[in-house]
Motif scaffolding. Structure first.
Motif, PDB file in Angstrom:
ATOM      1  N   GLN A  53       3.183  -1.555   4.174  1.00  0.00           N
ATOM      2  CA  GLN A  53       3.510  -0.147   4.429  1.00  0.00           C
ATOM      3  C   GLN A  53       4.674   0.018   5.407  1.00  0.00           C
ATOM      4  O   GLN A  53       5.257   1.094   5.488  1.00  0.00           O
ATOM      5  CB  GLN A  53       2.291   0.596   4.994  1.00  0.00           C
ATOM      6  N   CYS A  95      -3.865   8.287   2.576  1.00  0.00           N
ATOM      7  CA  CYS A  95      -3.053   7.106   2.846  1.00  0.00           C
ATOM      8  C   CYS A  95      -1.724   7.569   3.447  1.00  0.00           C
ATOM      9  O   CYS A  95      -1.122   8.512   2.952  1.00  0.00           O
ATOM     10  CB  CYS A  95      -2.805   6.346   1.544  1.00  0.00           C
ATOM     11  N   LEU A  96      -1.279   6.900   4.502  1.00  0.00           N
ATOM     12  CA  LEU A  96      -0.018   7.276   5.153  1.00  0.00           C
ATOM     13  C   LEU A  96       1.174   7.115   4.206  1.00  0.00           C
ATOM     14  O   LEU A  96       2.202   7.748   4.392  1.00  0.00           O
ATOM     15  CB  LEU A  96       0.201   6.423   6.416  1.00  0.00           C
ATOM     16  N   HIS A 137      -9.396  -0.515   1.615  1.00  0.00           N
ATOM     17  CA  HIS A 137      -8.144   0.214   1.370  1.00  0.00           C
ATOM     18  C   HIS A 137      -6.940  -0.634   1.805  1.00  0.00           C
ATOM     19  O   HIS A 137      -5.955  -0.746   1.063  1.00  0.00           O
ATOM     20  CB  HIS A 137      -8.205   1.545   2.143  1.00  0.00           C
ATOM     21  N   HIS A 141      -3.733  -2.630  -0.287  1.00  0.00           N
ATOM     22  CA  HIS A 141      -2.291  -2.608  -0.001  1.00  0.00           C
ATOM     23  C   HIS A 141      -1.703  -4.016  -0.094  1.00  0.00           C
ATOM     24  O   HIS A 141      -0.591  -4.194  -0.583  1.00  0.00           O
ATOM     25  CB  HIS A 141      -2.023  -2.082   1.416  1.00  0.00           C
TER      26      HIS A 141
HETATM   27 NI    NI Z   1      -2.978   3.332   2.779  1.00  0.00          NI
END
Ligand code: NI
Length: 172
Positions: A53, A95-96, A137, A141
């Motif tokens: 991310q 989710c960011l 989660h 990713h």
């Molecule tokens: Ni996320």
């Protein structure tokens, strides 16, 4: 440098679709990245963040349900993997990297997790409820999977259309 935060990649960025690589040595760079990820997660604010991310295709995650309130809550995990799991529960997840969306996602209720800590020691522990959900989660990713990939085809198609419209109009 000390208080710098990292840019969070959003849906549409290729790094989020890529399977992240195993970390073999806990170098200074890995430790610095983990610290910067923790700051970025707290500032967002968020309760979990995975290295892809922030544009780093490495198997490293940070989780802190207290969002910086309780230092004992902070988990920094290297090469985390689920070795056992049981039960299912569906709950809304955000989710960011997919801002503005909250989607019902089915997860395992309890997990047995193995990972390496930042000091190189091995962790093997059981997690349940929200913490188990966040860990699943974040591990998604690391495998190039987002919450959008876990909903029905119909819903996914709608969300993809919405997001590509937002990208085209510069709102993403
Ligand atoms: Ni996320």
């Amino acid at each position: 440098m000390e208080n710098e935060t990292l840019k969070i990649c959003k849906y549409g960025d290729d790094v989020l679709k890529t399977k992240a690589g195993e970390i073999r040595d806990i170098t200074r760079q890995v430790a610095d990245l983990a610290a910067a990820m923790a700051r970025t997660m707290h500032q967002a604010p968020g309760i979990g963040l995975a290295a892809p991310q922030v544009g780093e295709s490495l198997r490293l995650v940070t989780v802190d349900l207290s969002v910086g309130e309780n230092p004992e809550e902070m988990l920094i995990l290297i090469n985390p993997r689920i070795v056992e799991s049981e039960g299912d529960e569906t709950s809304e997840e955000g989710c960011l990297s997919v801002p503005g969306y909250s989607l019902p996602i089915k997860r395992r209720l309890r997990i047995m997790l193995q990972a390496t800590r930042i000091d190189g020691s091995e962790l093997r522990a059981e997690f349940e409820g929200l913490k188990a959900r966040v860990l699943q989660h974040e591990i998604d990713h690391l495998n190039g999977m987002l919450i959008v990939d876990r909903v029905s085809t119909l819903k996914r198609t709608l969300i993809r259309k919405e997001i590509s419209h937002k990208i085209k109009s510069g709102q993403w």
